[in-house]
Design an enzyme around this catalytic site. Structure first.
Site, PDB file in Angstrom:
ATOM      1  N   GLU A  42      27.867  14.908  62.070  1.00 54.79           N
ATOM      2  CA  GLU A  42      28.663  13.863  62.253  1.00 54.79           C
ATOM      3  C   GLU A  42      28.119  13.167  61.590  1.00 54.79           C
ATOM      4  OE1 GLU A  42      28.655  13.030  66.838  1.00 54.79           O
ATOM      5  OE2 GLU A  42      28.543  10.721  66.734  1.00 54.79           O
ATOM      6  N   LYS A  88      37.889  22.135  67.881  1.00 56.00           N
ATOM      7  CA  LYS A  88      36.333  21.605  68.157  1.00 56.00           C
ATOM      8  C   LYS A  88      35.612  22.463  67.159  1.00 56.00           C
ATOM      9  CE  LYS A  88      31.887  20.391  69.731  1.00 56.00           C
ATOM     10  NZ  LYS A  88      31.252  19.590  71.109  1.00 56.00           N
ATOM     11  N   ARG A  93       9.589  26.695  66.445  1.00 53.48           N
ATOM     12  CA  ARG A  93      10.268  25.813  65.034  1.00 53.48           C
ATOM     13  C   ARG A  93      11.774  26.142  64.981  1.00 53.48           C
ATOM     14  NH1 ARG A  93       5.568  25.302  62.063  1.00 53.48           N
ATOM     15  NH2 ARG A  93       4.296  23.622  62.430  1.00 53.48           N
ATOM     16  N   ARG A  97      33.126  14.076  63.241  1.00 52.57           N
ATOM     17  CA  ARG A  97      33.265  14.310  64.276  1.00 52.57           C
ATOM     18  C   ARG A  97      32.669  13.435  65.046  1.00 52.57           C
ATOM     19  NH1 ARG A  97      28.842  19.263  65.913  1.00 52.57           N
ATOM     20  NH2 ARG A  97      28.604  19.029  68.026  1.00 52.57           N
ATOM     21  N   GLU A 146      38.467  16.706  78.981  1.00 50.16           N
ATOM     22  CA  GLU A 146      37.986  17.704  77.901  1.00 50.16           C
ATOM     23  C   GLU A 146      38.279  18.099  76.933  1.00 50.16           C
ATOM     24  OE1 GLU A 146      35.845  16.171  76.630  1.00 50.16           O
ATOM     25  OE2 GLU A 146      33.806  15.512  77.859  1.00 50.16           O
ATOM     26  N   HIS A 177      30.936  13.117  84.198  1.00 53.41           N
ATOM     27  CA  HIS A 177      31.511  13.096  82.957  1.00 53.41           C
ATOM     28  C   HIS A 177      32.818  12.815  82.463  1.00 53.41           C
ATOM     29  CE1 HIS A 177      30.398  12.890  78.433  1.00 53.41           C
ATOM     30  NE2 HIS A 177      31.225  13.894  78.364  1.00 53.41           N
TER      31      HIS A 177
HETATM   32  P1  NAD Z   1      26.456  20.982  84.895  1.00 52.03           P
HETATM   33  O1  NAD Z   1      26.128  21.659  84.158  1.00 52.03           O
HETATM   34  O2  NAD Z   1      26.036  19.568  85.847  1.00 52.03           O
HETATM   35  O3  NAD Z   1      27.309  21.507  85.634  1.00 52.03           O
HETATM   36  C1  NAD Z   1      28.209  20.892  87.107  1.00 52.03           C
HETATM   37  C2  NAD Z   1      27.805  22.054  88.357  1.00 52.03           C
HETATM   38  O4  NAD Z   1      27.818  23.129  88.405  1.00 52.03           O
HETATM   39  C3  NAD Z   1      26.630  22.218  88.787  1.00 52.03           C
HETATM   40  O5  NAD Z   1      26.160  21.545  89.852  1.00 52.03           O
HETATM   41  C4  NAD Z   1      26.416  23.317  88.285  1.00 52.03           C
HETATM   42  O6  NAD Z   1      25.297  23.841  88.755  1.00 52.03           O
HETATM   43  C5  NAD Z   1      27.177  24.016  88.965  1.00 52.03           C
HETATM   44  N1  NAD Z   1      28.287  25.359  88.326  1.00 52.03           N
HETATM   45  C6  NAD Z   1      27.973  25.506  86.907  1.00 52.03           C
HETATM   46  N2  NAD Z   1      29.262  26.174  86.966  1.00 52.03           N
HETATM   47  C7  NAD Z   1      28.792  27.096  87.556  1.00 52.03           C
HETATM   48  C8  NAD Z   1      29.942  28.208  88.654  1.00 52.03           C
HETATM   49  N3  NAD Z   1      30.660  29.143  87.722  1.00 52.03           N
HETATM   50  N4  NAD Z   1      29.871  27.944  90.252  1.00 52.03           N
HETATM   51  C9  NAD Z   1      29.746  26.976  90.613  1.00 52.03           C
HETATM   52  N5  NAD Z   1      29.162  26.178  90.716  1.00 52.03           N
HETATM   53  C10 NAD Z   1      28.905  26.038  89.059  1.00 52.03           C
HETATM   54  O7  NAD Z   1      27.937  19.772  84.292  1.00 52.03           O
HETATM   55  P2  NAD Z   1      28.369  19.965  82.941  1.00 52.03           P
HETATM   56  O8  NAD Z   1      29.691  19.378  83.241  1.00 52.03           O
HETATM   57  O9  NAD Z   1      28.315  21.698  82.530  1.00 52.03           O
HETATM   58  O10 NAD Z   1      27.908  19.278  81.094  1.00 52.03           O
HETATM   59  C11 NAD Z   1      27.710  17.687  81.525  1.00 52.03           C
HETATM   60  C12 NAD Z   1      26.328  18.163  80.970  1.00 52.03           C
HETATM   61  O11 NAD Z   1      27.241  18.554  79.142  1.00 52.03           O
HETATM   62  C13 NAD Z   1      25.996  16.419  80.704  1.00 52.03           C
HETATM   63  O12 NAD Z   1      24.591  16.645  80.316  1.00 52.03           O
HETATM   64  C14 NAD Z   1      26.704  16.168  79.260  1.00 52.03           C
HETATM   65  O13 NAD Z   1      25.436  15.572  78.563  1.00 52.03           O
HETATM   66  C15 NAD Z   1      26.674  17.325  78.263  1.00 52.03           C
HETATM   67  N6  NAD Z   1      27.467  17.607  76.855  1.00 52.03           N
HETATM   68  C16 NAD Z   1      27.297  17.811  76.186  1.00 52.03           C
HETATM   69  C17 NAD Z   1      27.470  17.886  74.880  1.00 52.03           C
HETATM   70  C18 NAD Z   1      27.379  18.994  73.736  1.00 52.03           C
HETATM   71  O14 NAD Z   1      28.178  18.481  73.212  1.00 52.03           O
HETATM   72  N7  NAD Z   1      26.358  18.945  73.933  1.00 52.03           N
HETATM   73  C19 NAD Z   1      29.173  17.843  75.337  1.00 52.03           C
HETATM   74  C20 NAD Z   1      29.715  17.475  76.526  1.00 52.03           C
HETATM   75  C21 NAD Z   1      28.672  17.260  77.716  1.00 52.03           C
HETATM   76  N1  GLY Z   2      31.117  16.048  72.893  1.00 49.03           N
HETATM   77  C1  GLY Z   2      30.979  15.378  71.431  1.00 49.03           C
HETATM   78  C2  GLY Z   2      30.527  16.924  70.389  1.00 49.03           C
HETATM   79  O1  GLY Z   2      29.975  17.951  70.043  1.00 49.03           O
HETATM   80  O2  GLY Z   2      30.364  16.117  68.839  1.00 49.03           O
END
Ligand code: NAD
Ligand code: GLY
Length: 366
Positions: A239, A229, A123, A243, A187, A267
């Site tokens: 939120e 942020k 949990r 947010r 972003e 994204h």
């Molecule tokens: P990702 O985690 O898929 O990473 C992108 C690519 O880069 C992958 O192929 C990964 O293996 C590679 N990679 C990562 N670090 C590296 C490095 N230092 N060197 C070489 N390659 C590297 O994608 P992302 O853009 O980091 O994240 C997208 C995800 O985040 C989505 O699932 C999205 O929904 C989520 N997200 C969450 C929030 C939140 O508030 N929790 C906000 C925005 C996005």
């Molecule tokens: N990425 C949107 C949030 O964290 O609220």
């Protein structure tokens, strides 16, 4: 060598407050981050790509603890419920007690899943975010949104679960592919576009340096976005209001990502085009002027982000996808629009005719 002092930004949430450290050499600075681990057990959750590059640096800092690693295959498709189950089984094999810690080493996919697994085990146990993409450093690692995708849709299952610390080691960005880096810049720009006009002006002045990955400009940009942020999260953790502004460009962007089968646009790229469409819709609704749209267009273009809807998209399909957005209330579109740079607003009851007109125009221009 003693690592340089990082930028430290606190996410102020009372007893659950935590630091975000931004700087060089931080993965190897275990003296700093190990102090945030309370117990003797740690599970490092990463993916195969990132682990091959950076797991050694983290492992060196875990010496003396009872720890193991759990690696996902690379890609959004692996942010799944099945993999949460596997991560929980890895915690069970480790014998993780209530004071165990999950260490998320990777981009947003790893961070979201690791945080959710930590929220579920017994949990809720601690986790530390070690973001290795620019997007994860400036957005997903901060604020405690964790979760996974279902076949029915992205991020449909999750929990708010704040990390104990965020360790953003910008040395890791050296290996990040250029396209992923630019997606992260979207972003950064988003934060400024929502609520920080002086930051937007700073980004305009430093667009070339950021596009060239100048370290000083980059650390400043990450710190300013995270500070922005962190303030929003501290005021509205779950939120209930403000947010939601962080979703500027997301309703359009998610529709574009989905229509492109998650391959046409990353994204951050979807967010870039989505923000522009939101700016055009704001203009059409008389909320903002063309000069603000033009400023956003120029900045996105200057850092190499897409500014157009890819060819072949169908406006009606995009609108149908936008109707599925989590922010909507029954039968009405609720969007984040703006009154100009730094002045985003939540707008309910948006007329679909106006949205369709903006989509039509964008698709015709493709
Ligand atoms: P990702 O985690 O898929 O990473 C992108 C690519 O880069 C992958 O192929 C990964 O293996 C590679 N990679 C990562 N670090 C590296 C490095 N230092 N060197 C070489 N390659 C590297 O994608 P992302 O853009 O980091 O994240 C997208 C995800 O985040 C989505 O699932 C999205 O929904 C989520 N997200 C969450 C929030 C939140 O508030 N929790 C906000 C925005 C996005
Ligand atoms: N990425 C949107 C949030 O964290 O609220």
């Amino acid at each position: 060598m003693t690592p340089a002092t990082p930028h430290t930004i606190d996410v102020a949430l009372g007893g659950r407050s935590y630091p975000v450290w931004i700087g060089r050499g931080l993965l190897g600075d275990a003296a700093r981050w190990r102090a945030r681990l309370r117990g003797r057990h740690a599970l490092v959750l990463s993916n195969t790509t990132v682990a091959s590059l950076y797991l050694d640096r983290v492992a060196a800092g875990l010496d003396g603890l009872h720890w193991s690693s759990f690696l996902l295959d690379d890609g959004e498709a692996h942010k799944s419920f099945a993999n949460v189950g596997r991560a929980l089984e890895a915690l069970a094999r480790l014998g993780a007690t209530r004071d165990a810690c999950v260490v998320a080493l990777g981009g947003g996919v790893v961070g979201d899943l690791a945080g959710f697994a930590a929220a579920c085990w017994m949990r809720g146990i601690d986790f530390i975010q070690m973001p290795t993409t620019l997007l994860a450093m400036v957005d997903s690692s901060v604020g405690g949104k964790t979760g996974v995708n279902l076949p029915a849709g992205k991020n449909l299952v999750g929990a708010f679960h704040q990390p104990r610390a965020v360790v953003a080691d910008i040395d890791t960005l050296a290996t990040l592919p250029a396209r992923e880096y630019r997606a992260g810049l979207a972003e950064v720009i988003k934060g400024a576009a929502i609520g920080d006009e002086p930051f937007f002006a700073w980004l305009e002045a430093h667009a070339d340096a950021l596009a060239a990955r100048d370290d000083d400009a980059l650390v400043e940009a990450i710190a300013r976005k995270v500070r922005y942020k962190a303030g929003v999260v501290a005021r509205d953790e779950t939120e209930q209001g403000e947010r939601a502004l962080l979703n500027l460009g997301h309703t359009f962007g998610h529709a574009l990502e989905t229509a492109g089968n998650y391959t046409a646009l990353l994204h951050g790229e979807g967010v870039a085009v989505g923000m522009l469409l939101a700016a055009r819709l704001s203009e059409r609704l008389g909320m903002a002027g063309a000069a603000d749209t033009a400023r956003l267009h120029r900045l996105l273009e200057a850092v190499g982000l897409p500014v157009a809807v890819p060819a072949g998209f169908d406006p009606e399909q995009l609108l149908a996808l936008m109707r599925l957005d989590k922010k909507n209330t029954a039968g009405s579109l609720r969007l984040i629009l703006w009154r100009g740079v730094g002045k985003a607003e939540i707008v309910g009851g948006v007329d679909e005719t106006d949205v369709l007109a903006v989509l039509d125009e964008a698709v015709r221009a493709a």
